[in-house]
Every structure is written in C-alpha cells, then in structure tokens.
Design an enzyme around this catalytic site. Structure first.
Site, short mmCIF file in Angstrom:
data_model
loop_
_atom_site.label_atom_id
_atom_site.label_comp_id
_atom_site.label_asym_id
_atom_site.label_seq_id
_atom_site.Cartn_x
_atom_site.Cartn_y
_atom_site.Cartn_z
N ILE A 12 0.81 -1.22 0.00
CA ILE A 12 0.00 0.00 0.00
C ILE A 12 0.85 1.28 0.00
CG2 ILE A 12 -0.29 0.25 2.52
CD1 ILE A 12 -3.31 0.82 1.89
N ASN A 25 -2.75 1.28 15.60
CA ASN A 25 -3.28 0.90 16.91
C ASN A 25 -3.56 2.19 17.66
OD1 ASN A 25 -0.92 1.66 18.60
ND2 ASN A 25 0.06 0.10 17.36
N ASP A 35 1.21 -0.57 9.34
CA ASP A 35 1.63 0.56 10.17
C ASP A 35 3.15 0.75 10.10
OD1 ASP A 35 1.24 2.60 11.97
OD2 ASP A 35 0.87 1.31 13.71
N THR A 124 -7.05 -7.65 9.55
CA THR A 124 -6.88 -9.05 9.09
C THR A 124 -5.46 -9.58 9.26
OG1 THR A 124 -6.37 -8.43 6.80
CG2 THR A 124 -8.71 -8.78 7.36
N1 AR6 Z 1 0.56 -3.19 2.15
C1 AR6 Z 1 -0.68 -3.74 2.10
N2 AR6 Z 1 -1.12 -4.65 2.99
C2 AR6 Z 1 -0.27 -5.03 3.96
C3 AR6 Z 1 1.04 -4.51 4.09
C4 AR6 Z 1 1.45 -3.54 3.12
N3 AR6 Z 1 2.67 -2.98 3.14
N4 AR6 Z 1 1.62 -5.08 5.19
C5 AR6 Z 1 0.72 -5.94 5.71
N5 AR6 Z 1 -0.41 -5.93 4.97
P1 AR6 Z 1 -1.84 -5.51 9.92
P2 AR6 Z 1 -4.13 -5.18 11.73
C6 AR6 Z 1 -1.70 -6.65 5.19
O1 AR6 Z 1 -1.22 -6.50 10.81
O2 AR6 Z 1 -4.49 -6.61 11.59
C7 AR6 Z 1 0.23 -3.19 13.69
O3 AR6 Z 1 1.28 -3.58 14.52
C8 AR6 Z 1 -1.68 -7.84 6.10
O4 AR6 Z 1 -1.30 -9.00 5.39
O5 AR6 Z 1 -0.98 -4.49 9.29
O6 AR6 Z 1 -5.21 -4.16 11.63
C9 AR6 Z 1 -0.51 -1.99 14.25
O7 AR6 Z 1 0.35 -1.09 14.90
C10 AR6 Z 1 -3.13 -7.89 6.56
O8 AR6 Z 1 -3.95 -8.56 5.61
O9 AR6 Z 1 -3.03 -4.68 10.67
C11 AR6 Z 1 -1.49 -2.60 15.18
O10 AR6 Z 1 -0.90 -2.85 16.44
C12 AR6 Z 1 -3.56 -6.43 6.58
O11 AR6 Z 1 -2.58 -5.74 5.81
C13 AR6 Z 1 -1.85 -3.90 14.52
O12 AR6 Z 1 -0.73 -4.23 13.69
C14 AR6 Z 1 -3.64 -5.82 7.97
O13 AR6 Z 1 -2.60 -6.34 8.79
C15 AR6 Z 1 -3.06 -3.78 13.62
O14 AR6 Z 1 -3.39 -5.04 13.12
#
Ligand code: AR6
Length: 171
Positions: A12, A25, A35, A124
């Site tokens: 992204i 978060n 993030d 997710t």
């Molecule tokens: N681009 C697009 N999608 C991504 C990328 C990227 N660069 N990196 C991961 N994903 P997550 P959450 C996908 O864990 O579940 C953080 O530590 C990933 O495969 O980023 O909302 C925050 O600080 C998944 O499908 O977010 C919070 O503490 C989706 O993005 C916590 O994680 C979301 O995964 C939030 O958890």
C-alpha cells in the site's frame, strides 16, 4: 457520483492516491504490518504528527473504530488516515467496529477533499480477523457509504487476500 472500487495486489505504501489508510493501533505511535511499512517509507514526519495528535486530542489514544488524518510524509499521497481496527474475538461480534473504520476513514477523506483512497484489509493481520469476513465487511461498508470519494482502492498484500476481496465484490 458513483464510486469506483478497484483491487490491487501489493504494498500500500507504493500507491499514488490522495489518502492512504493505515491499520494503526490506538497509541498512534507505530507498530508492525501496514503501520510499520507506512512509517518506514513515509518517514519521521508522520510519527511527529501522530505525537502531536496524542498530545492534543487523543491523550488516551485513538478509540477503536475511529479515524484521524496526518501528513503522508514522503509517501506519494496527500494524507495518511489512521484508523484502529478491532481485535478479532471468537465470542463477541465486533463487526460494527470494523465497519466503522471504513466509514470513519471515508468521512475524514471527505473533510479533507480527498477523492482517491487506498485501504488495507484492516484487522486481518496482527489483529486476527478472518480474511473472508474482513473482505465482506470492507466491501459492504464502502458500497453503502455516503461519500464524495470517487475511487476506493483495496490494496491486498497477497493472492489469498486479493481473492477474498474479489469474491466479496462479486456478491
Ligand atoms: N501493504 C498492504 N497490505 C499489507 C502490508 C502492506 N505494506 N503489510 C501488511 N499488509 P496488519 P491489523 C496486510 O497486521 O491486523 C500493527 O502492529 C496484512 O497482510 O498491518 O489491523 C498496528 O500497529 C493484513 O492482511 O493490521 C497494530 O498494532 C492487513 O494488511 C496492529 O498491527 C492488515 O494487517 C493492527 O493489526
């Protein structure tokens, strides 16, 4: 105007859009996943803006389901819209909080005049929400939103996530 929904598989932080949504978060001070990638690539300006928000409006953190915007730093976007997804729970239905993330992010985009918005699949990853259900909620919520946003781009990290969103869009 009708909203266009586009699916992209990839990172992204590479998307040229008005606003990139961050799956943050409540601390707003960074983390892993999306993030971590956003802060790494966007640079320290984003974290500085998040710190300011903590010190001004969100001393106790940004509540789950809410959204707030900062600069996008060095990302090819105008803003980052930070939202806090719910942690998946097997015994409590938190769907409304997840839907709220998408709705609130679009509302903030409208306030800023942002017309193209890239979303990750909020909750997710680290937060454990099952992808099929997360995709369904994402698609249903943006379809139903009253917004001036013209294009929503769901940016999915892998083929399985892309397929889940494709299936949700086809319903
Ligand atoms: N681009 C697009 N999608 C991504 C990328 C990227 N660069 N990196 C991961 N994903 P997550 P959450 C996908 O864990 O579940 C953080 O530590 C990933 O495969 O980023 O909302 C925050 O600080 C998944 O499908 O977010 C919070 O503490 C989706 O993005 C916590 O994680 C979301 O995964 C939030 O958890």
């Amino acid at each position: 105007m009708d909203m266009r929904i586009v699916l992209v598989q990839g990172d992204i932080t590479a998307e040229s859009v008005d606003a990139v949504v961050n799956a943050a978060n409540s601390s707003l001070l960074g983390g892993g996943g999306v993030d971590g990638a956003i802060h790494r690539k966007g640079g320290p300006e984003i974290l500085a803006a998040c710190r300011d928000l903590r010190n001004s409006h969100y001393g106790k953190g940004l509540p789950t389901g809410r959204a707030v915007a900062t600069t996008a730093g060095r990302l090819p976007a105008r803003h980052v819209i930070h939202t806090v997804g719910p942690v998946w729970s097997p015994d409590e239905d938190r769907s409304e909080l997840l839907a709220s993330c998408y709705r609130e992010a679009l509302r903030v985009a409208d306030e800023l005049g942002d017309r193209t918005v890239a979303f990750p699949a909020v909750s997710t990853g680290v937060y454990g929400w099952p992808m099929e259900d997360g995709a369904r909620i994402a698609v249903e919520t943006v379809r139903a939103a009253a917004t001036e946003v013209e294009e929503v781009r769901f940016v999915l990290f892998d083929a399985a996530a892309y397929a889940a969103f494709e299936a949700a869009l086809a319903r």
